[in-house]
Design an enzyme around this catalytic site. Structure first.
Site, PDB file in Angstrom:
ATOM      1  N   HIS A 100       0.887  -1.169   0.000  1.00 29.22           N
ATOM      2  CA  HIS A 100       0.000   0.000   0.000  1.00 29.22           C
ATOM      3  C   HIS A 100       0.924   1.219   0.000  1.00 29.22           C
ATOM      4  O   HIS A 100       2.011   1.164   0.590  1.00 29.22           O
ATOM      5  CB  HIS A 100      -0.817   0.094   1.280  1.00 29.22           C
ATOM      6  CG  HIS A 100      -1.758  -1.037   1.532  1.00 29.22           C
ATOM      7  ND1 HIS A 100      -1.411  -2.157   2.207  1.00 29.22           N
ATOM      8  CD2 HIS A 100      -3.072  -1.164   1.234  1.00 29.22           C
ATOM      9  CE1 HIS A 100      -2.451  -2.964   2.307  1.00 29.22           C
ATOM     10  NE2 HIS A 100      -3.481  -2.392   1.729  1.00 29.22           N
ATOM     11  N   ASP A 103       2.253   1.969   3.296  1.00 28.14           N
ATOM     12  CA  ASP A 103       3.191   0.988   3.878  1.00 28.14           C
ATOM     13  C   ASP A 103       4.623   1.402   3.624  1.00 28.14           C
ATOM     14  O   ASP A 103       5.501   1.196   4.456  1.00 28.14           O
ATOM     15  CB  ASP A 103       3.042  -0.405   3.239  1.00 28.14           C
ATOM     16  CG  ASP A 103       1.669  -0.996   3.395  1.00 28.14           C
ATOM     17  OD1 ASP A 103       0.936  -0.550   4.288  1.00 28.14           O
ATOM     18  OD2 ASP A 103       1.341  -1.916   2.615  1.00 28.14           O
ATOM     19  N   GLU A 231     -10.480  -6.799  -4.609  1.00 26.45           N
ATOM     20  CA  GLU A 231     -10.352  -7.858  -3.600  1.00 26.45           C
ATOM     21  C   GLU A 231     -11.619  -7.921  -2.743  1.00 26.45           C
ATOM     22  O   GLU A 231     -11.897  -7.006  -1.974  1.00 26.45           O
ATOM     23  CB  GLU A 231      -9.124  -7.563  -2.725  1.00 26.45           C
ATOM     24  CG  GLU A 231      -8.863  -8.646  -1.703  1.00 26.45           C
ATOM     25  CD  GLU A 231      -7.538  -8.420  -0.965  1.00 26.45           C
ATOM     26  OE1 GLU A 231      -6.571  -7.927  -1.571  1.00 26.45           O
ATOM     27  OE2 GLU A 231      -7.491  -8.736   0.229  1.00 26.45           O
ATOM     28  N   GLU A 267      -8.831 -13.632  -1.593  1.00 23.34           N
ATOM     29  CA  GLU A 267      -8.098 -13.961  -0.368  1.00 23.34           C
ATOM     30  C   GLU A 267      -8.818 -15.084   0.368  1.00 23.34           C
ATOM     31  O   GLU A 267     -10.028 -15.029   0.573  1.00 23.34           O
ATOM     32  CB  GLU A 267      -7.982 -12.707   0.506  1.00 23.34           C
ATOM     33  CG  GLU A 267      -7.247 -12.978   1.793  1.00 23.34           C
ATOM     34  CD  GLU A 267      -6.857 -11.698   2.545  1.00 23.34           C
ATOM     35  OE1 GLU A 267      -6.370 -10.745   1.917  1.00 23.34           O
ATOM     36  OE2 GLU A 267      -7.038 -11.684   3.764  1.00 23.34           O
ATOM     37  N   HIS A 270     -10.890 -14.011   3.402  1.00 25.03           N
ATOM     38  CA  HIS A 270     -12.091 -13.259   3.045  1.00 25.03           C
ATOM     39  C   HIS A 270     -13.172 -14.186   2.489  1.00 25.03           C
ATOM     40  O   HIS A 270     -14.358 -13.976   2.731  1.00 25.03           O
ATOM     41  CB  HIS A 270     -11.762 -12.175   2.022  1.00 25.03           C
ATOM     42  CG  HIS A 270     -10.753 -11.173   2.494  1.00 25.03           C
ATOM     43  ND1 HIS A 270     -10.253 -10.179   1.689  1.00 25.03           N
ATOM     44  CD2 HIS A 270     -10.149 -11.005   3.701  1.00 25.03           C
ATOM     45  CE1 HIS A 270      -9.380  -9.435   2.376  1.00 25.03           C
ATOM     46  NE2 HIS A 270      -9.300  -9.931   3.592  1.00 25.03           N
ATOM     47  N   ASP A 295      -4.564 -13.711  -2.524  1.00 24.62           N
ATOM     48  CA  ASP A 295      -3.900 -13.365  -1.275  1.00 24.62           C
ATOM     49  C   ASP A 295      -3.964 -14.610  -0.413  1.00 24.62           C
ATOM     50  O   ASP A 295      -5.043 -15.144  -0.141  1.00 24.62           O
ATOM     51  CB  ASP A 295      -4.613 -12.199  -0.570  1.00 24.62           C
ATOM     52  CG  ASP A 295      -4.048 -10.855  -0.990  1.00 24.62           C
ATOM     53  OD1 ASP A 295      -3.252 -10.826  -1.947  1.00 24.62           O
ATOM     54  OD2 ASP A 295      -4.399  -9.853  -0.355  1.00 24.62           O
ATOM     55  N   ASP A 306     -10.510 -12.174  10.681  1.00 21.66           N
ATOM     56  CA  ASP A 306      -9.529 -12.114   9.607  1.00 21.66           C
ATOM     57  C   ASP A 306      -8.152 -12.161  10.268  1.00 21.66           C
ATOM     58  O   ASP A 306      -7.494 -11.139  10.441  1.00 21.66           O
ATOM     59  CB  ASP A 306      -9.726 -10.801   8.847  1.00 21.66           C
ATOM     60  CG  ASP A 306      -8.925 -10.748   7.565  1.00 21.66           C
ATOM     61  OD1 ASP A 306      -8.437 -11.801   7.131  1.00 21.66           O
ATOM     62  OD2 ASP A 306      -8.789  -9.662   7.000  1.00 21.66           O
ATOM     63  N   ASP A 308      -5.403 -13.563   9.318  1.00 20.20           N
ATOM     64  CA  ASP A 308      -4.249 -13.406   8.409  1.00 20.20           C
ATOM     65  C   ASP A 308      -3.071 -14.314   8.747  1.00 20.20           C
ATOM     66  O   ASP A 308      -1.917 -13.872   8.739  1.00 20.20           O
ATOM     67  CB  ASP A 308      -3.761 -11.944   8.426  1.00 20.20           C
ATOM     68  CG  ASP A 308      -4.692 -11.002   7.674  1.00 20.20           C
ATOM     69  OD1 ASP A 308      -5.343 -11.461   6.727  1.00 20.20           O
ATOM     70  OD2 ASP A 308      -4.759  -9.817   8.034  1.00 20.20           O
ATOM     71  N   ASP A 338      -0.416 -12.295   2.122  1.00 21.43           N
ATOM     72  CA  ASP A 338      -1.018 -11.172   2.860  1.00 21.43           C
ATOM     73  C   ASP A 338      -1.199 -11.658   4.306  1.00 21.43           C
ATOM     74  O   ASP A 338      -2.281 -11.571   4.875  1.00 21.43           O
ATOM     75  CB  ASP A 338      -2.359 -10.809   2.209  1.00 21.43           C
ATOM     76  CG  ASP A 338      -2.803  -9.409   2.592  1.00 21.43           C
ATOM     77  OD1 ASP A 338      -1.983  -8.666   3.156  1.00 21.43           O
ATOM     78  OD2 ASP A 338      -3.966  -9.062   2.336  1.00 21.43           O
TER      79      ASP A 338
HETATM   80  C1  XUL Z   1      -7.244  -6.539   4.258  1.00 24.30           C
HETATM   81  C2  XUL Z   1      -6.476  -6.962   3.076  1.00 24.30           C
HETATM   82  C3  XUL Z   1      -5.644  -5.930   2.389  1.00 24.30           C
HETATM   83  C4  XUL Z   1      -5.708  -6.010   0.905  1.00 24.30           C
HETATM   84  C5  XUL Z   1      -5.040  -4.845   0.211  1.00 24.30           C
HETATM   85  O1  XUL Z   1      -7.988  -7.531   4.840  1.00 24.30           O
HETATM   86  O2  XUL Z   1      -6.499  -8.105   2.717  1.00 24.30           O
HETATM   87  O3  XUL Z   1      -4.324  -6.057   2.760  1.00 24.30           O
HETATM   88  O4  XUL Z   1      -5.085  -7.171   0.461  1.00 24.30           O
HETATM   89  O5  XUL Z   1      -5.528  -3.615   0.627  1.00 24.30           O
HETATM   90 CO    CO Z   2      -5.633  -9.137   1.152  1.00 23.59          CO
END
Ligand code: XUL
Ligand code: CO
Length: 436
Positions: A100, A103, A231, A267, A270, A295, A306, A308, A338
């Site tokens: 991003h 980032d 996404e 993702e 998600h 992702d 989430d 991650d 991610d």
């Molecule tokens: C948030 C997410 C983000 C997107 C990019 O849940 O997955 O990192 O991948 O904005």
């Molecule tokens: Co993501």
């Protein structure tokens, strides 16, 4: 290489290796179904979770105490993060990265200042890319962290926020193009609502649609070749997000006729939040002609957040990789981690172990999925299930050559009486397991 303890890149050592930081299955140059493993998997490391997240959760703050999080020299810290990212990519053999705008560089007091920070660090990154032969899988704009975005980005009730977002995405897309990015991602972090009581859904959706149209138009204007990847995510941070899942986003893409320009970044976490499986979302995007990239990070099936986490479940991954291969594999897309290490994973090298382990799990999944495809029994069983549609009469029904009355007359005349067939689910599950 100062941050990490490991000094040499992890190597492929085969399944019997006792070395901790090594690949047992991921052999980057090994050919599988005509492409190397590296070409199939196109791994990417993400800036956000790897260097920006300090180990916080809703109940506690920074656990990692990374040196670059605790300095007043923000631009120096940004360069330090870039150094760590490129070291980490070298040590894991990862060729791509994702970021991003916020980032890579600190937010300034105006958008102009923020943009200048991003450009300066992008220039720094560009030199490292050339030297270390790394590529940008995608760039994106963070339009969800700052308080100005609390009520949404493009879908915000305030037109000034919409305009701000247009300006921010313009710059992020310029920077992504400048670094040779293969795709540009849009994740609508706060495009959604908290309560219907203060929300005009119809208006907000119109705004989001207009915004996407503007981005597509600009992408063409500057000659950005890669697709825009949206996404999907159904909730978190907002209670209800507009980019709920692949099917929901497809209706937006379709309403703009933008199937060539806009694909999907799917993702795992998600997909689960939306009540789907990862492989469902990949298969659906592929069937609709909008599969782009993934992702790769998993959720926690109990907490439903989430979370991650790095994905290491080979049977689950096999089903996802199988769908990617059936979709024809990646073109501009890839597998972006991610994912975050856990907040107790304090050692710098934990980040390397996380990537290497997950890459190995993906490699095992690729080998299994490729073996399933090469064996052919699986696809044969699926094809057999639909074999009736290859008969000319049935093809004619689908091709629109028969009216409802004509079909009805044929059913009566030929005394058509369908005989149910077994779905053979258990046999298929057993078959897949033989290859894992
Ligand atoms: C948030 C997410 C983000 C997107 C990019 O849940 O997955 O990192 O991948 O904005
Ligand atoms: Co993501």
């Amino acid at each position: 290489m100062t941050f990490f303890t490991a000094k040499k890149p992890a190597k492929f050592e085969g399944p019997k290796s006792k070395k901790e930081l090594a690949f047992r299955y991921y052999d980057k140059k090994k050919k599988v179904l005509g492409k190397t493993m590296g070409e199939h998997l196109r791994f990417a490391m993400c800036w956000w979770h790897s260097t920006c997240w300090p180990g916080s959760d809703p109940f506690g703050g920074d656990t990692f105490l990374r040196p670059w999080h605790h300095t007043t020299d923000e631009m120096g810290a940004a360069r330090q993060k870039a150094d760590v990212m490129f070291d980490a990519m070298d040590l894991t053999g990862i060729d791509f990265f994702t970021f991003h705008d916020r980032d890579i560089a600190p937010e300034g007091s105006t958008l102009k200042e923020s943009n200048a920070n991003v450009t300066a660090i992008a220039n720094y990154i560009e030199k490292k890319m050339a030297k270390q032969k790394k590529k940008l899988l995608w760039g994106t704009a963070n339009m969800f962290s700052h308080r100005r975005f609390m009520a949404g980005a493009a879908s915000n009730p305030d037109p000034d926020v919409f305009a701000w977002c247009a300006a921010q995405v313009k710059h992020a897309l310029d920077v992504t193009k400048g670094l040779g990015g293969a795709n540009y991602v849009m994740w609508g972090g706060r495009e959604g609502y908290e309560t219907l009581l203060n929300t005009n859904i119809g208006r907000e959706l119109e705004q989001a649609k207009r915004f996407l149209a503007l981005v597509i138009e600009y992408k063409h204007k500057i000659g950005f070749k890669g697709p825009i990847l949206i996404e999907p995510k159904p909730q978190e941070p907002t209670k209800h997000q507009y980019d709920y899942d692949v099917a929901t986003i497809y209706s937006l893409i379709n309403s703009l006729g933008a199937q060539k320009d806009v694909k999907m970044n799917i993702e795992q976490n998600h997909a689960i939040l939306a009540g789907h499986t990862f492989e469902h979302e990949i298969a659906l995007a592929s069937a609709l002609g909008v599969f782009g990239s993934i992702d790769l990070n998993r959720g926690d099936y109990q907490s439903g957040w989430d979370t991650d986490q790095f994905i290491v479940n080979v049977p689950e991954l096999t089903l996802a990789v199988l769908e990617i291969l059936r979709a024809g594999g990646f073109t501009t897309g890839g597998m972006n981690f991610d994912a975050k290490i856990r907040r107790q994973s304090l050692d710098p090298d934990d980040l390397l172990h996380a990537h290497v382990g997950s890459m190995d799990a993906c490699a095992r999944a690729l080998l299994a999925a490729a073996a399933i495809i090469e064996d052919g029994t699986f696809q044969g069983m699926v094809d057999e299930r639909y074999a009736g549609w290859t008969k000319p009469q049935n093809k004619a029904m689908l091709a629109g050559k028969e009216s409802l009355e004509k079909i009805a007359a044929r059913v009566e005349k030929n005394n058509i009486n369908p005989k149910p067939n077994s779905g053979r689910q258990e046999r298929l599950e057993n078959l897949i397991n033989r290859f894992i």
